[in-house]
Design a protein around this motif. Structure first.
Motif, short mmCIF file in Angstrom:
data_model
loop_
_atom_site.label_atom_id
_atom_site.label_comp_id
_atom_site.label_asym_id
_atom_site.label_seq_id
_atom_site.Cartn_x
_atom_site.Cartn_y
_atom_site.Cartn_z
N THR A 59 -8.32 23.31 -34.63
CA THR A 59 -8.49 21.90 -34.30
C THR A 59 -9.32 21.21 -35.37
O THR A 59 -10.37 21.70 -35.77
CB THR A 59 -9.20 21.74 -32.94
OG1 THR A 59 -8.43 22.42 -31.94
CG2 THR A 59 -9.31 20.28 -32.55
N THR B 35 -15.87 17.83 -36.95
CA THR B 35 -15.93 19.22 -36.52
C THR B 35 -14.56 19.86 -36.63
O THR B 35 -13.55 19.24 -36.28
CB THR B 35 -16.43 19.33 -35.07
OG1 THR B 35 -17.76 18.79 -34.98
CG2 THR B 35 -16.46 20.78 -34.60
N SER C 37 -12.52 23.70 -35.82
CA SER C 37 -12.75 24.92 -35.04
C SER C 37 -11.46 25.71 -34.90
O SER C 37 -10.36 25.19 -35.10
CB SER C 37 -13.29 24.57 -33.65
OG SER C 37 -12.35 23.81 -32.91
N ALA D 256 -19.39 30.13 -40.33
CA ALA D 256 -19.08 29.44 -39.08
C ALA D 256 -20.01 29.88 -37.96
O ALA D 256 -20.58 30.98 -37.99
CB ALA D 256 -17.63 29.73 -38.69
N CYS E 252 -19.84 31.24 -34.55
CA CYS E 252 -18.83 31.87 -33.71
C CYS E 252 -19.45 32.29 -32.37
O CYS E 252 -20.46 33.00 -32.34
CB CYS E 252 -18.24 33.09 -34.41
SG CYS E 252 -17.26 32.67 -35.87
N THR F 104 -14.71 31.81 -30.46
CA THR F 104 -14.41 30.46 -30.89
C THR F 104 -15.40 30.09 -31.98
O THR F 104 -16.61 30.20 -31.78
CB THR F 104 -14.52 29.47 -29.72
OG1 THR F 104 -13.54 29.80 -28.74
CG2 THR F 104 -14.27 28.04 -30.19
N CYS F 105 -14.90 29.68 -33.13
CA CYS F 105 -15.74 29.45 -34.31
C CYS F 105 -15.66 27.98 -34.73
O CYS F 105 -14.58 27.40 -34.77
CB CYS F 105 -15.31 30.35 -35.45
SG CYS F 105 -15.40 32.12 -35.08
N LYS F 106 -16.82 27.42 -35.06
CA LYS F 106 -16.89 26.01 -35.43
C LYS F 106 -17.58 25.83 -36.77
O LYS F 106 -18.49 26.56 -37.13
CB LYS F 106 -17.63 25.21 -34.35
CG LYS F 106 -16.91 25.16 -33.02
CD LYS F 106 -17.67 24.30 -32.02
CE LYS F 106 -16.93 24.23 -30.68
NZ LYS F 106 -17.64 23.38 -29.70
N THR G 141 -18.45 22.25 -39.71
CA THR G 141 -18.39 20.81 -39.92
C THR G 141 -18.01 20.52 -41.36
O THR G 141 -18.31 21.30 -42.27
CB THR G 141 -19.73 20.12 -39.59
OG1 THR G 141 -20.74 20.60 -40.47
CG2 THR G 141 -20.13 20.38 -38.14
#
Length: 282
Positions: free
Chosen positions: A62, A80, A82, A119, A121, A130-132, A134
């Motif tokens: 995303t 963001t 992810s 990231a 995670c 789930t890893c994000k 920016t």
């Protein structure tokens, strides 16, 4: 074993590296260096017999919450990005960037990389995280030419705890657009019932090359009306912006209410509607 912005896929695809955009002219197209694959990941723990079936799998990539990335002339925007990754050994890290061009190895003229070294995670289970990350976009640095508006490729990668890697420079696409503005002025005010009402306005959009707003020419724009006491606009007619982005439409005034112009948008420019201008009908 962290994924950095200067590394490529173990599979051999070259990664996107940090870069410097020339500050001189929009006509200058920067050259994007790409390091060799070995610099991207530490795969010392990966088995020599590992195959593609041993790679992590990713899903739910995303970018900006699924919304287009819209930039004006000066303000930076942080978005963001992810993904969800799964591997039997667990997930160590992930990576997402955006690049513009036709070929990741030979033709990149735009690049947006993560702010973080690694990231964040969050484990959903022993095998899935789930890893994000920016990404901050500066229109005066990153978006040096109007030709960068439109479709960008999204690179997605994941690193498993055992060193296994998944990397795809063409995982999906995202859209980066030039911020748009739309104004309206309807009159005369007040206007007699049954008489001609004229709405004027202008459709403009950000120019990333001189950092000003210029008229968006020859675009279909709807003149819409909302009767006082109601909440829905109805399209009265469609007109086209002229060579400087100006708009003009005439119609008959019958009821008190709000008049506005509304633009549906294009691949390079987002939809926008003017704030309704109230006209009293006598």
């Amino acid at each position: 074993m962290r994924i950095r912005a200067t590394v490529a896929a173990v599979s051999g695809a070259l990664a996107l590296s940090a870069f410097v955009v020339p500050g001189a002219h929009a006509a200058d197209v920067p050259s994007f260096a790409k390091p060799d694959a070995a610099s991207r990941f530490d795969t010392s723990t990966k088995s020599a017999f590992a195959t593609a079936a041993d790679e992590p799998t990713i899903s739910n990539v995303t970018v900006n919450g699924g919304k287009n990335i819209v930039l004006g002339t000066t303000a930076t925007k942080t978005i963001t990005v992810s993904l969800t990754a799964t591997h039997a050994s667990g997930i160590e890290d992930a990576y997402i960037d955006l690049w513009h061009g036709t070929d990741v190895e030979t033709d990149i003229d735009g690049l947006l990389v993560p702010n973080e070294d690694a990231a964040t995670c969050t484990a959903v289970s022993a095998t899935t995280s789930t890893c994000k990350l920016t990404i901050t976009v500066d229109p005066q640095l990153d978006l040096y030419a109007n030709s960068l508006a439109g479709t960008w490729h999204v690179t997605a990668a994941a690193l498993a705890t055992d060193g296994s890697v998944y990397w795809n420079d063409y995982y999906k696409t995202a859209r980066v657009q030039r911020y748009s503005k739309l104004a309206v002025n309807a009159g005369p005010e007040p206007v007699s019932k049954g008489k001609t009402l004229t709405a004027t306005g202008k459709l403009s959009r950000a120019n990333w090359e001189d950092h000003l707003y210029h008229g968006y020419t020859n675009q279909p724009v709807k003149l819409q009306f909302r009767k006082a006491g109601t909440s829905t606009y109805t399209t009265v007619k469609t007109v086209y912006s002229d060579s400087t982005g100006n708009l003009k439409a005439t119609t008959t005034a019958n009821y008190d209410g709000y008049w506005r112009f509304s633009f549906a948008g294009t691949t390079t420019t987002p939809a926008v509607s003017a704030t309704g201008d109230y006209v009293d009908v006598k």
